[in-house]
Design a protein around this motif. Structure first.
Motif, PDB file in Angstrom:
ATOM      1  N   GLY A 123      -3.336   8.042  -7.858  1.00 22.18           N
ATOM      2  CA  GLY A 123      -2.826   6.756  -7.410  1.00 22.18           C
ATOM      3  C   GLY A 123      -1.575   6.859  -6.563  1.00 22.18           C
ATOM      4  N   ASP A 124      -0.948   8.052  -6.540  1.00 21.19           N
ATOM      5  CA  ASP A 124       0.298   8.247  -5.786  1.00 21.19           C
ATOM      6  C   ASP A 124       0.090   9.113  -4.543  1.00 21.19           C
ATOM      7  OD1 ASP A 124       1.543   6.757  -7.676  1.00 21.19           O
ATOM      8  OD2 ASP A 124       2.551   8.430  -8.676  1.00 21.19           O
ATOM      9  N   ILE A 125      -1.121   9.214  -4.043  1.00 21.73           N
ATOM     10  CA  ILE A 125      -1.381  10.079  -2.894  1.00 21.73           C
ATOM     11  C   ILE A 125      -0.598   9.608  -1.672  1.00 21.73           C
ATOM     12  CG2 ILE A 125      -3.140  10.814  -1.252  1.00 21.73           C
ATOM     13  CD1 ILE A 125      -5.130  10.924  -3.509  1.00 21.73           C
ATOM     14  N   PHE A 166       0.822  -1.208   0.000  1.00 22.52           N
ATOM     15  CA  PHE A 166       0.000   0.000   0.000  1.00 22.52           C
ATOM     16  C   PHE A 166       0.864   1.268   0.000  1.00 22.52           C
ATOM     17  CE2 PHE A 166      -2.521   3.242   2.263  1.00 22.52           C
ATOM     18  CZ  PHE A 166      -3.620   3.303   1.437  1.00 22.52           C
ATOM     19  N   TYR A 167       2.073   1.199   0.587  1.00 29.99           N
ATOM     20  CA  TYR A 167       2.923   2.389   0.698  1.00 29.99           C
ATOM     21  C   TYR A 167       3.647   2.715  -0.607  1.00 29.99           C
ATOM     22  CZ  TYR A 167       2.086   1.948   5.694  1.00 29.99           C
ATOM     23  OH  TYR A 167       1.494   1.861   6.919  1.00 29.99           O
ATOM     24  N   GLN A 168       3.783   1.771  -1.516  1.00 33.67           N
ATOM     25  CA  GLN A 168       4.373   2.014  -2.836  1.00 33.67           C
ATOM     26  C   GLN A 168       5.739   2.717  -2.720  1.00 33.67           C
ATOM     27  OE1 GLN A 168       1.455   3.543  -5.788  1.00 33.67           O
ATOM     28  NE2 GLN A 168       0.018   3.606  -4.087  1.00 33.67           N
ATOM     29  N   TRP A 169       6.694   2.021  -2.130  1.00 35.74           N
ATOM     30  CA  TRP A 169       8.002   2.627  -1.890  1.00 35.74           C
ATOM     31  C   TRP A 169       8.738   2.931  -3.196  1.00 35.74           C
ATOM     32  CZ3 TRP A 169       8.587   4.749   2.550  1.00 35.74           C
ATOM     33  CH2 TRP A 169       7.972   4.214   3.678  1.00 35.74           C
ATOM     34  N   ASP A 170       8.430   2.231  -4.261  1.00 38.11           N
ATOM     35  CA  ASP A 170       9.057   2.570  -5.529  1.00 38.11           C
ATOM     36  C   ASP A 170       8.617   3.940  -6.016  1.00 38.11           C
ATOM     37  OD1 ASP A 170       6.481   1.577  -5.777  1.00 38.11           O
ATOM     38  OD2 ASP A 170       6.808   0.868  -7.842  1.00 38.11           O
ATOM     39  N   ARG A 171       7.339   4.283  -5.818  1.00 33.83           N
ATOM     40  CA  ARG A 171       6.853   5.618  -6.175  1.00 33.83           C
ATOM     41  C   ARG A 171       7.378   6.668  -5.193  1.00 33.83           C
ATOM     42  NH1 ARG A 171       5.934   6.250 -10.936  1.00 33.83           N
ATOM     43  NH2 ARG A 171       4.542   8.017 -10.504  1.00 33.83           N
ATOM     44  N   MET A 203       0.392  17.496  -6.846  1.00 35.88           N
ATOM     45  CA  MET A 203       0.766  16.250  -7.516  1.00 35.88           C
ATOM     46  C   MET A 203      -0.207  15.120  -7.172  1.00 35.88           C
ATOM     47  SD  MET A 203       3.357  16.797  -9.489  1.00 35.88           S
ATOM     48  CE  MET A 203       2.494  18.326  -9.849  1.00 35.88           C
ATOM     49  N   GLY A 204      -0.731  15.138  -5.947  1.00 34.35           N
ATOM     50  CA  GLY A 204      -1.707  14.128  -5.567  1.00 34.35           C
ATOM     51  C   GLY A 204      -3.006  14.262  -6.346  1.00 34.35           C
ATOM     52  N   LEU A 210       2.324  11.690   0.275  1.00 37.91           N
ATOM     53  CA  LEU A 210       2.213  12.089   1.674  1.00 37.91           C
ATOM     54  C   LEU A 210       3.406  11.591   2.489  1.00 37.91           C
ATOM     55  CD1 LEU A 210      -1.594  11.514   2.349  1.00 37.91           C
ATOM     56  CD2 LEU A 210      -0.405  13.696   2.073  1.00 37.91           C
ATOM     57  N   LEU A 211       3.903  10.404   2.151  1.00 40.26           N
ATOM     58  CA  LEU A 211       5.100   9.906   2.823  1.00 40.26           C
ATOM     59  C   LEU A 211       6.318  10.763   2.488  1.00 40.26           C
ATOM     60  CD1 LEU A 211       4.678   6.041   2.410  1.00 40.26           C
ATOM     61  CD2 LEU A 211       4.521   7.360   4.529  1.00 40.26           C
ATOM     62  N   VAL A 212       6.396  11.248   1.267  1.00 39.86           N
ATOM     63  CA  VAL A 212       7.484  12.149   0.886  1.00 39.86           C
ATOM     64  C   VAL A 212       7.448  13.418   1.739  1.00 39.86           C
ATOM     65  CG1 VAL A 212       8.296  13.667  -0.962  1.00 39.86           C
ATOM     66  CG2 VAL A 212       7.773  11.286  -1.449  1.00 39.86           C
ATOM     67  N   ALA A 213       6.260  14.021   1.869  1.00 45.27           N
ATOM     68  CA  ALA A 213       6.136  15.221   2.700  1.00 45.27           C
ATOM     69  C   ALA A 213       6.475  14.917   4.153  1.00 45.27           C
ATOM     70  CB  ALA A 213       4.715  15.781   2.593  1.00 45.27           C
TER      71      ALA A 213
END
Length: 326
Positions: free
Chosen positions: A262-264, A60-65, A256-257, A268-271
């Motif tokens: 699909g990258d929300i 769910f966290y999509q670490w590649d994105r 960007m979200g 948010l993890l980036v922020a």
């Protein structure tokens, strides 16, 4: 009179009074067992391992994105704006807070009243309300002028040309920060012993030198941790400038979200990670500033993280050598 046989034997076996005492038998000191500490440590480590495992393996966290967005130019541009707004607001807010604190401690009733009303007002109104009000300020006042009250104006200018998005954000955050910084500075000044004020006055120094050379440096020991706490809140508060059309870090993530729904979550993890980095950097600076102002107030300065690591490694090596010798 004859002594009992038992008494004679006991006196004969008793050592002379001047004979040296025998050294106690050498015994090995056993460490105190604390099973509760080991159990609690194991429980905490298991919980931390589970959290890390869940973060690393949950798709769910999509670490590649997350890796894709973390250093994108759009995110970095928003980060720069966040740093600019936070730095300008921190400096202006602290300057305003010092002036408001001095006015609050003044002997004149007018500055005291004005400072109290300002602090009461901006601590009562939410920051988002202040920002939106300033953003729509041009709707209330088309032009601003300087001149005689209820008389002619000497200088007039268009408010909409001056109030850019950056200006509105910095002014709004500075006005809000000054109200809180005023109480932090006032509390720090009041924490200085009254004898220091009296000694400074007894030296015959001007008021400005009494404050800048004697009172304020001592007050900084109390002001620093409290104001850094405010500064961390200010960094997080910059996320609200998105509502006045300024694309800071949070605003860039939101934009960007909306474009890539699909990258929300990774956005948010980036922020989150960037805010953690910023607040951690401020906390490191806080440690060294507090350590600097602790000189003369404590006999030994608190150890730096590097010194703690060296001390811990030295103690571990000594313990290993001791166990190897036994």
């Amino acid at each position: 009179m004859s002594e009992p046989p038992g008494a004679a034997v006991s006196l004969a076996e008793a050592p002379p009074a001047d004979s040296p005492a025998k050294p106690p038998t050498a015994q090995r000191v056993l460490p105190l067992h604390r099973p509760g500490r080991w159990i609690s440590t194991a429980v905490v480590l298991v919980l931390v391992a589970q959290i890390i495992h869940g973060l690393a393996t949950n798709p769910f966290y999509q670490w590649d994105r997350f890796r894709y967005w973390f250093l994108r130019p759009t995110i970095l541009d928003g980060l720069v704006i966040t740093l600019e707004v936070a730095a300008l607001s921190a400096v202006l807010g602290l300057m305003g807070g010092v002036l408001l604190a001095l006015a609050r401690l003044s002997g004149s009733p007018v500055p005291r009243a004005v400072s109290w009303v300002y602090t009461w007002l901006f601590r009562s109104v939410p920051l988002i309300v202040v920002l939106i009000f300033l953003y729509n300020f041009s709707a209330l006042y088309k032009t601003l002028s300087l001149g005689v009250p209820f008389g002619p104006a000497f200088v007039s200018f268009d408010e909409s040309r001056l109030a850019t998005d950056m200006t509105v954000a910095v002014i709004g955050l500075s006005l809000n920060e000054a109200a809180y910084a005023a109480e932090v500075v006032r509390g720090g000044i009041l924490s200085v012993d009254q004898g220091q004020h009296e000694a400074a006055a007894a030296l015959g120094l001007p008021k400005i030198y009494q404050f800048t050379r004697i009172v304020f440096p001592q007050a900084l020991r109390s002001i620093t941790p409290n104001y850094v706490n405010q500064l961390i809140g200010l960094i997080k508060g910059t996320s609200l400038v998105f509502y006045v059309s300024l694309l800071d870090l949070f605003g860039s993530v939101q934009t960007m979200g909306s474009t890539y729904p699909g990258d929300i979550v990774p956005l948010l993890l980036v922020a989150t990670v960037w805010y953690l980095i910023l607040t951690s950097a401020v906390s490191i600076v806080q440690f060294y500033v507090e350590r600097h102002f602790a000189r003369g107030a404590t006999r030994t300065l608190p150890p730096t993280p590097l010194q703690k690591v060296r001390t811990g490694l030295g103690g571990l090596r000594a313990r290993l050598r001791k166990e190897a010798a036994v």
